[in-house]
Design an enzyme around this catalytic site. Sequence first.
Site, PDB file in Angstrom:
ATOM      1  N   ARG A  57       0.677  -1.467  -0.143  1.00  0.00           N
ATOM      2  CA  ARG A  57      -0.127  -0.011   0.267  1.00  0.00           C
ATOM      3  C   ARG A  57       0.999   1.136   0.259  1.00  0.00           C
ATOM      4  NH1 ARG A  57      -3.667  -0.477   4.743  1.00  0.00           N
ATOM      5  NH2 ARG A  57      -1.747  -1.142   5.845  1.00  0.00           N
ATOM      6  N   CYS A  58       2.097   1.094  -0.577  1.00  0.00           N
ATOM      7  CA  CYS A  58       2.776   2.062  -0.615  1.00  0.00           C
ATOM      8  C   CYS A  58       2.399   3.008  -1.555  1.00  0.00           C
ATOM      9  CB  CYS A  58       4.485   1.629  -0.446  1.00  0.00           C
ATOM     10  SG  CYS A  58       5.785   3.137  -0.530  1.00  0.00           S
ATOM     11  N   GLY A  59       3.364   3.900  -2.094  1.00  0.00           N
ATOM     12  CA  GLY A  59       3.614   5.148  -3.671  1.00  0.00           C
ATOM     13  C   GLY A  59       4.077   4.136  -3.903  1.00  0.00           C
ATOM     14  N   THR A  61       4.765   0.957  -4.687  1.00  0.00           N
ATOM     15  CA  THR A  61       3.952  -0.547  -5.507  1.00  0.00           C
ATOM     16  C   THR A  61       4.719  -0.986  -6.361  1.00  0.00           C
ATOM     17  OG1 THR A  61       2.769  -0.213  -3.335  1.00  0.00           O
ATOM     18  CG2 THR A  61       2.147  -1.991  -4.751  1.00  0.00           C
TER      19      THR A  61
END
Length: 141
Positions: A57-59, A61
Amino acid sequence: MKLLKIFFFLFFFILYPSLVKSKMTIYDFSITDIDGKEVILEKFKGKPLLLVNTASRCGFTPQYNDLQNLFIEYSETDLTIIAITSNSFNQEYATPDEIKKICLVNYNIGFITSSPTEIKGIEAHPIYSWIAKEYEKVPKW
């Protein structure tokens, strides 16, 4: 004589190890993969090994896509890619099944992916504790 034994114990079991730099390498560790199986890194000794901190759920990803392309491009070589999934920064799903959905369904990942792993603090995986001690580096994000 008793004082000599105490000195011997203190020196060889407490002081001496801290004076000698660790002889460990990354290949002395293992991780648990997304299916709960142990991956012993020693089997990759002498070969290039790329460990990457990831979070679904990270930028960042979309890095899974780039890592998969790298995996495909170097599939005929000895390169091993291992994605270490972590929620240490509150950007990863809690269960391996949720992570698998992102990794397999969205990115069709073929490289090794870990089960959720702590990478900082007291609960950090031994690999990250070793890196912090040996290289004075800790993940910042």
